[in-house]
Design a protein around this motif. Structure first.
Motif, PDB file in Angstrom:
ATOM      1  N   UNK A 237     -19.646 -33.829-109.505  1.00  0.00           N
ATOM      2  CA  UNK A 237     -20.842 -34.519-109.015  1.00  0.00           C
ATOM      3  C   UNK A 237     -20.586 -35.172-107.661  1.00  0.00           C
ATOM      4  N   UNK A 238     -19.420 -35.793-107.507  1.00  0.00           N
ATOM      5  CA  UNK A 238     -19.073 -36.444-106.240  1.00  0.00           C
ATOM      6  C   UNK A 238     -18.944 -35.412-105.128  1.00  0.00           C
ATOM      7  N   UNK A 239     -18.240 -34.313-105.426  1.00  0.00           N
ATOM      8  CA  UNK A 239     -18.060 -33.269-104.423  1.00  0.00           C
ATOM      9  C   UNK A 239     -19.391 -32.627-104.046  1.00  0.00           C
ATOM     10  N   UNK A 240     -20.246 -32.386-105.038  1.00  0.00           N
ATOM     11  CA  UNK A 240     -21.553 -31.790-104.779  1.00  0.00           C
ATOM     12  C   UNK A 240     -22.429 -32.713-103.950  1.00  0.00           C
ATOM     13  N   UNK A 241     -22.350 -34.011-104.221  1.00  0.00           N
ATOM     14  CA  UNK A 241     -23.129 -34.987-103.450  1.00  0.00           C
ATOM     15  C   UNK A 241     -22.697 -34.982-101.986  1.00  0.00           C
ATOM     16  N   UNK A 242     -21.394 -34.915-101.756  1.00  0.00           N
ATOM     17  CA  UNK A 242     -20.872 -34.872-100.384  1.00  0.00           C
ATOM     18  C   UNK A 242     -21.335 -33.610 -99.662  1.00  0.00           C
ATOM     19  N   UNK A 243     -21.262 -32.471-100.347  1.00  0.00           N
ATOM     20  CA  UNK A 243     -21.695 -31.209 -99.740  1.00  0.00           C
ATOM     21  C   UNK A 243     -23.196 -31.224 -99.459  1.00  0.00           C
ATOM     22  N   UNK A 244     -23.974 -31.805-100.370  1.00  0.00           N
ATOM     23  CA  UNK A 244     -25.425 -31.859-100.192  1.00  0.00           C
ATOM     24  C   UNK A 244     -25.796 -32.711 -98.983  1.00  0.00           C
ATOM     25  N   UNK A 245     -25.107 -33.825 -98.804  1.00  0.00           N
ATOM     26  CA  UNK A 245     -25.354 -34.673 -97.631  1.00  0.00           C
ATOM     27  C   UNK A 245     -25.054 -33.907 -96.347  1.00  0.00           C
ATOM     28  N   UNK A 246     -23.968 -33.137 -96.365  1.00  0.00           N
ATOM     29  CA  UNK A 246     -23.612 -32.324 -95.186  1.00  0.00           C
ATOM     30  C   UNK A 246     -24.716 -31.312 -94.888  1.00  0.00           C
ATOM     31  N   UNK A 247     -25.222 -30.631 -95.927  1.00  0.00           N
ATOM     32  CA  UNK A 247     -26.279 -29.625 -95.740  1.00  0.00           C
ATOM     33  C   UNK A 247     -27.537 -30.256 -95.156  1.00  0.00           C
ATOM     34  N   UNK A 248     -27.975 -31.380 -95.730  1.00  0.00           N
ATOM     35  CA  UNK A 248     -29.208 -32.032 -95.284  1.00  0.00           C
ATOM     36  C   UNK A 248     -29.082 -32.547 -93.857  1.00  0.00           C
ATOM     37  N   UNK A 249     -27.947 -33.190 -93.546  1.00  0.00           N
ATOM     38  CA  UNK A 249     -27.741 -33.740 -92.198  1.00  0.00           C
ATOM     39  C   UNK A 249     -27.719 -32.635 -91.149  1.00  0.00           C
ATOM     40  N   UNK A 250     -26.986 -31.549 -91.430  1.00  0.00           N
ATOM     41  CA  UNK A 250     -26.904 -30.440 -90.470  1.00  0.00           C
ATOM     42  C   UNK A 250     -28.279 -29.793 -90.285  1.00  0.00           C
ATOM     43  N   UNK A 251     -29.024 -29.636 -91.371  1.00  0.00           N
ATOM     44  CA  UNK A 251     -30.363 -29.032 -91.271  1.00  0.00           C
ATOM     45  C   UNK A 251     -31.280 -29.886 -90.409  1.00  0.00           C
ATOM     46  N   UNK A 252     -31.232 -31.197 -90.599  1.00  0.00           N
ATOM     47  CA  UNK A 252     -32.085 -32.102 -89.808  1.00  0.00           C
ATOM     48  C   UNK A 252     -31.685 -32.074 -88.340  1.00  0.00           C
ATOM     49  N   UNK A 253     -30.388 -32.082 -88.068  1.00  0.00           N
ATOM     50  CA  UNK A 253     -29.903 -32.082 -86.678  1.00  0.00           C
ATOM     51  C   UNK A 253     -30.336 -30.815 -85.942  1.00  0.00           C
ATOM     52  N   UNK A 254     -30.227 -29.666 -86.617  1.00  0.00           N
ATOM     53  CA  UNK A 254     -30.539 -28.379 -85.976  1.00  0.00           C
ATOM     54  C   UNK A 254     -31.926 -27.856 -86.352  1.00  0.00           C
ATOM     55  N   UNK A 255     -32.804 -28.747 -86.793  1.00  0.00           N
ATOM     56  CA  UNK A 255     -34.123 -28.318 -87.269  1.00  0.00           C
ATOM     57  C   UNK A 255     -34.886 -27.498 -86.227  1.00  0.00           C
ATOM     58  N   UNK A 256     -34.959 -28.002 -85.004  1.00  0.00           N
ATOM     59  CA  UNK A 256     -35.728 -27.304 -83.960  1.00  0.00           C
ATOM     60  C   UNK A 256     -35.132 -25.935 -83.638  1.00  0.00           C
ATOM     61  N   UNK A 257     -33.812 -25.852 -83.621  1.00  0.00           N
ATOM     62  CA  UNK A 257     -33.150 -24.575 -83.332  1.00  0.00           C
ATOM     63  C   UNK A 257     -33.366 -23.582 -84.482  1.00  0.00           C
ATOM     64  N   UNK A 258     -33.261 -24.081 -85.711  1.00  0.00           N
ATOM     65  CA  UNK A 258     -33.487 -23.219 -86.873  1.00  0.00           C
ATOM     66  C   UNK A 258     -34.924 -22.722 -86.892  1.00  0.00           C
ATOM     67  N   UNK A 259     -35.850 -23.599 -86.527  1.00  0.00           N
ATOM     68  CA  UNK A 259     -37.264 -23.212 -86.450  1.00  0.00           C
ATOM     69  C   UNK A 259     -37.457 -22.078 -85.443  1.00  0.00           C
TER      70      UNK A 259
END
Length: 273
Positions: A135-157
């Protein structure tokens, strides 16, 4: 209903599963829209099969499953992307080759090693399999996914809707496709323990397709997909507890029902206009 929820959340393993499931539902919904629009939706299915192979090999060697699965799935994501872009083998064929091979390797390793491993918990998920460390490891990975997606949102779009124009403007298409593949790989890793390797791809595809029935703008589709995915997971988990049914299958069935409901609503709206 309140009594059932109180009883359900009195168990620590359900609380852990709820936290992980909520995080993976959110991550999957964010990426699902992009993957469906780019016609990469089956990459989730391919990577989940690779994940099963990695988990099975780790179990047969008595190693920590997630620590082995994370790098293997990330490497497989990059490999699938390169095969799709630079090889004569098209994307669907590349996914079929890698996923079926990984699945066969996993089954063979477990069979030869004779390790006492319940393959059903890997294939279809198990709410009991989520430990505190997971659960701890998954939470850390999920935070990484969400943060990276938000940072690169315009580029991904930009990459999602028009790669040719984005490339003409100087955007590094390969880099951002790699980012999408990386985020997908991490999401698969997060969700495998609860949803199972055969069902995790449904969590990526269904919310995106459902939200596209009613919403037209990219941002509104993502928001609708996220809310829908979280609601479907919660309902599916409650149904799983009350009916004593597998969690992963229950969540997928709820998502399927919502998809068909949204599909019917969209048909009705089109006939009225």
């Amino acid at each position: 209903m309140i009594q059932m929820l109180t009883e359900m959340f009195s168990y620590n393993f359900i609380i852990r599963a709820f936290i992980v499931g909520t995080l993976v539902s959110l991550c999957a919904s964010l990426l699902g829209v992009t993957l469906v629009l780019k016609r990469y939706s089956m990459i989730g299915d391919g990577l989940s099969h690779v994940g099963f192979g990695a988990l099975a090999v780790a179990a047969s060697l008595n190693l920590a499953p997630l620590e082995i699965a994370v790098p293997v799935i990330i490497i497989a994501a990059f490999l699938l992307l390169r095969l799709s872009e630079n090889s004569k083998i098209n994307g669907d064929a590349a996914i079929a080759i890698i996923s079926s091979t990984a699945l066969a390797i996993g089954v063979l390793c477990v069979s030869i090693s004779g390790v006492n491993t319940d393959l059903n918990s890997y294939l279809f998920g198990s709410i009991l399999a989520t430990t505190t460390a997971d659960a701890i490891m998954c939470a850390m990975l999920a935070v990484v996914v969400i943060v990276i997606f938000v940072i690169f949102y315009n580029k991904i779009f930009a990459v999602t809707f028009d790669e040719t124009f984005s490339k003409a403007t100087g955007l590094k298409i390969g880099v951002y496709n790699t980012v999408i593949a990386l985020l997908t790989a991490l999401t698969i890793v997060i969700g495998m323990r609860i949803m199972g390797t055969l069902l995790i791809s449904a969590l990526i595809i269904f919310p995106a397709l459902s939200s596209m029935r009613l919403c037209k703008k990219f941002k509104s589709v993502i928001i609708c997909s996220g809310v829908m995915s979280l609601c479907c997971f919660f309902v599916g988990m409650c149904a799983s507890y009350s009916l004593d049914a597998p969690t992963g299958a229950s969540v997928v069935i709820v998502n399927a029902i919502v998809f068909f409901a949204f599909w019917l609503i969209s048909i009705i709206k089109e006939k009225r206009t």
